[in-house]
Design an enzyme around this catalytic site. Structure first.
Site, short mmCIF file in Angstrom:
data_model
loop_
_atom_site.label_atom_id
_atom_site.label_comp_id
_atom_site.label_asym_id
_atom_site.label_seq_id
_atom_site.Cartn_x
_atom_site.Cartn_y
_atom_site.Cartn_z
N CYS A 139 -2.53 9.38 3.14
CA CYS A 139 -2.40 8.85 1.98
C CYS A 139 -3.51 9.12 0.89
O CYS A 139 -3.05 9.00 0.19
CB CYS A 139 -1.71 7.72 2.02
SG CYS A 139 -3.40 6.89 2.79
N GLU A 168 0.37 -0.87 0.33
CA GLU A 168 -0.47 -0.14 -0.03
C GLU A 168 0.66 1.04 -0.11
O GLU A 168 2.04 1.64 0.81
CB GLU A 168 -0.72 -0.14 1.40
CG GLU A 168 -1.86 -1.27 1.40
CD GLU A 168 -3.03 -1.07 0.16
OE1 GLU A 168 -3.68 0.89 -0.30
OE2 GLU A 168 -3.97 -1.50 0.27
N GLU A 202 3.29 13.76 -4.65
CA GLU A 202 3.13 13.18 -3.87
C GLU A 202 3.51 14.34 -2.68
O GLU A 202 4.79 13.73 -2.55
CB GLU A 202 2.94 11.76 -2.93
CG GLU A 202 2.50 11.52 -1.38
CD GLU A 202 2.16 10.30 -0.55
OE1 GLU A 202 3.20 9.56 -0.87
OE2 GLU A 202 1.13 9.64 -0.50
P1 NAD Z 1 8.33 5.27 4.15
O1 NAD Z 1 8.39 4.37 2.64
O2 NAD Z 1 9.92 5.89 4.56
O3 NAD Z 1 8.81 4.04 5.52
C1 NAD Z 1 7.57 2.93 5.31
C2 NAD Z 1 8.13 1.83 6.33
O4 NAD Z 1 9.13 0.96 5.48
C3 NAD Z 1 9.01 2.46 8.18
O5 NAD Z 1 8.57 0.70 8.79
C4 NAD Z 1 10.36 2.16 7.28
O6 NAD Z 1 11.10 2.43 8.39
C5 NAD Z 1 10.92 0.89 6.36
N1 NAD Z 1 11.89 1.04 5.40
C6 NAD Z 1 12.65 1.88 4.87
N2 NAD Z 1 13.27 1.77 4.02
C7 NAD Z 1 13.11 -0.12 3.73
C8 NAD Z 1 13.44 -0.45 3.67
N3 NAD Z 1 14.68 -0.51 2.86
N4 NAD Z 1 13.42 -1.78 2.96
C9 NAD Z 1 12.52 -2.37 4.66
N5 NAD Z 1 12.23 -1.39 4.83
C10 NAD Z 1 12.22 -0.01 4.82
O7 NAD Z 1 6.80 5.85 4.35
P2 NAD Z 1 6.50 6.90 5.39
O8 NAD Z 1 6.86 7.67 5.35
O9 NAD Z 1 6.10 6.02 6.75
O10 NAD Z 1 5.07 7.35 5.07
C11 NAD Z 1 5.00 7.84 4.20
C12 NAD Z 1 4.28 7.36 3.14
O11 NAD Z 1 3.35 5.99 3.43
C13 NAD Z 1 3.86 7.68 2.00
O12 NAD Z 1 4.56 8.24 0.81
C14 NAD Z 1 2.22 7.38 2.22
O13 NAD Z 1 1.40 7.84 1.96
C15 NAD Z 1 2.33 6.12 2.28
N6 NAD Z 1 1.37 5.31 2.88
C16 NAD Z 1 0.51 4.98 2.13
C17 NAD Z 1 -1.19 3.77 3.09
C18 NAD Z 1 -2.14 3.31 2.27
O14 NAD Z 1 -2.30 2.96 2.99
N7 NAD Z 1 -2.06 3.18 0.71
C19 NAD Z 1 -1.15 4.25 4.29
C20 NAD Z 1 -0.17 4.85 5.34
C21 NAD Z 1 0.42 5.33 3.89
#
Ligand code: NAD
Length: 510
Positions: A299, A265, A401
């Site tokens: 999101c 997601e 975004e």
């Molecule tokens: P992010 O992708 O930076 O981090 C999300 C998670 O992934 C964190 O726990 C992070 O530590 C982990 N992560 C980062 N790099 C990684 C890697 N190389 N391998 C494995 N895990 C890794 O996102 P964020 O800044 O925490 O959240 C914001 C984003 O999330 C926005 O783009 C938003 O749209 C999206 N989001 C989507 C939904 C949905 O349901 N579509 C819901 C909430 C947030």
């Protein structure tokens, strides 16, 4: 259990920072390297919320092992019994709702009303998923052969790796953990580095509910050092990720390479369409909530407002007036409408997009557009709610975004033009239309290319018993929430029972 750091709390510190542990195999353990990272209050970075294990692949491996050990026994616990633990967790969350919400606001900034809502979503999810323990229906069906019985059941998958973002610190973990364990899987969760405290509290609820050790495990840390090893660990059969598109794509490639299941997601670029026959008061109210709720860090945030030219002037005027009146501040203050953004990176990212909007996109900055630093706000990551006007649908701020309190008003000529603009992005999470015309409402529901569509309501506000997820660049075809969440966390097993006492061959006629 958390332990106190030697130093006493400074005056601005609302509570002395504790040092927390990972939850592995029912035990609270530090990272093997003994390192921790600090979790800061984004409304006042002098306030350290706590220190959390800076876990690495070594800790992930121990957690996965604990989950793998618990799996054979857990998958044989009858689903209604699994559901009883979920019911208990839900009751604990109800009891602790206010304390969880207070902690959540302190660690990630959104206002208390919203962190209570976030916790309520986990409570709702517990109730919804627990009910499925007594359903988890398969099918019984006919066979083409005589004296043969055919049916399907849901089967567990194994150990699941769950990676979650910070914007819904307990709701999103609940969307993953509850259906995963109901289906008989065991899990390791790696919460976002900005919100480990909320997931720590969630783990405490599982512990208090008496969930068998190892069924749910938590490892805190950074994406590259703790998240990546979880994705690539050979025992992990499924990765469920919510977060940015950039990281999601990377995870999808790693999962594909290792032959793992993967549900994603990711980002959104959601639009509210306001037609010329819309109730403008309602539309403005919806746009404010959709664009600036959670400081735009949803999101599903409405970062595009596509407005019919006949009502453009009036709507824009009303919107800007309302936006200017929003009170920005610490989310724990009941008078606050909009809290801080979550961290320094997020602050810089949003300010960067504001600059791009002004200079490259040449959009008209109607209000906001700057960091707020008056008084105590200087210690936090506060951005004035920002509205750009006369934005071209192809502009960067109308395509990418932003994930902050920034929205773009995009003029449109008619209904068809509005739909074309709404669909003209790489994402497909949520869209909404404000209109008094039922025909146009149904045409919009038919033609909007998003996973979620609202009529006369903003783009945010999902309910747990309905599927949640997006099309195009937002996801990879899965849905969280609703019964569809069970499809992520279970495999269909097809069962044939031949009671004819002879060899029967399907499709073979002679
Ligand atoms: P992010 O992708 O930076 O981090 C999300 C998670 O992934 C964190 O726990 C992070 O530590 C982990 N992560 C980062 N790099 C990684 C890697 N190389 N391998 C494995 N895990 C890794 O996102 P964020 O800044 O925490 O959240 C914001 C984003 O999330 C926005 O783009 C938003 O749209 C999206 N989001 C989507 C939904 C949905 O349901 N579509 C819901 C909430 C947030």
């Amino acid at each position: 259990m958390p332990t106190k750091k030697a130093s006493s709390a400074p005056a601005h510190q609302t509570a002395a920072p504790l040092t927390y542990a990972n939850y592995i195999g029912g035990q609270w353990v530090p990272a093997k390297n003994g390192e921790t990272f600090a979790n800061y209050n984004p409304a006042d970075t002098r306030d350290i919320v706590g220190y959390f294990p800076h876990s690495t692949a070594e800790d992930v491996a121990v957690a996965v092992e604990a989950a793998a050990e618990a799996y054979p026994k857990w998958r044989r616990v009858p689903p209604p019994k699994r559901a009883e633990y979920i019911v208990r967790v839900g009751e604990i969350l109800i009891r602790d709702k206010e304390a969880i919400a207070q902690d959540m606001t302190r660690e990630m900034g959104k206002i208390l009303k919203e962190t209570r809502g976030d916790t309520q979503e986990a409570i709702d999810m517990a109730a919804f998923v627990a009910g499925e323990g007594r359903r988890l229906y398969g099918q019984t069906t006919t066979s083409e052969l005589p004296d043969k019985f055919a049916m399907t059941v849901r089967d567990a998958i194994g150990v699941c790796g769950l990676i979650t973002p910070w914007n819904f610190p307990i709701a999103i973990p609940s969307w993953k953990i509850f259906p995963a364990i109901l289906c008989g899987n065991t899990v390791v969760i790696k919460p976002a580095e900005d919100t480990p405290l909320s997931v720590y509290r969630f783990m405490k609820a599982f512990e208090e509910a008496g969930l068998p050790p190892g069924v749910v495990n938590m490892v805190t840390g950074y994406g590259e050092t703790a998240g990546a090893p979880l994705v690539t660990h050979p025992t992990i059969r499924l990765v469920s990720f919510t977060g940015s598109t950039q990281v999601g794509r990377l995870i999808a490639m790693q999962a594909a390479d290792k032959g793992k299941k993967c549900s994603l997601e990711m980002g959104g670029k959601n639009a509210i369409i306001i037609l010329d026959d819309a109730n403008l008061d309602l539309a403005v109210e919806g746009a404010i909530w959709g664009a600036f709720g959670t400081a735009g860090q949803r999101c599903t945030a409405a970062s595009r407002l596509i407005v019919h030219k006949k009502v453009l002037k009036k709507f824009t005027h009303m919107l800007v007036e309302r936006t200017r009146a929003l009170r920005v501040g610490d989310g724990r203050d009941p008078a606050t409408d909009v809290g801080p953004v979550v961290n320094q990176d997020q602050l810089e990212r949003v300010l960067h997009y504001i600059e791009v909007g002004r200079t490259r996109d040449k959009a008209k900055l109607l209000c906001g557009g700057l960091r707020l630093t008056d008084g105590d706000l200087a210690h936090g990551y506060f951005i004035a709610p920002t509205v750009f006007g006369e934005v071209d649908p192809a502009a960067v701020i109308a395509q990418e975004e932003i994930f902050g309190p920034v929205t773009a008003v995009i003029p449109c000529h008619d209904f068809e033009d509005a739909i074309r603009i709404a669909n003209g992005v790489n994402y497909g999470l949520s869209a909404s239309i404000y209109t008094g015309d039922v025909n146009r409402a149904f045409r919009a529901m038919r033609d909007l290319e998003t996973g979620i569509c609202y009529v006369n309501a903003p783009t945010i506000g999902a309910e747990v018993h309905l599927p949640f997820g997006g099309t195009k660049g937002t996801g990879n075809g899965h849905r969280e929430g609703g019964l569809q969440a069970l499809d992520i966390f279970s495999e269909w097993k097809t069962l044939y029972v031949d009671f004819s006492g002879r060899l029967q061959k399907a499709q073979i006629t002679d």
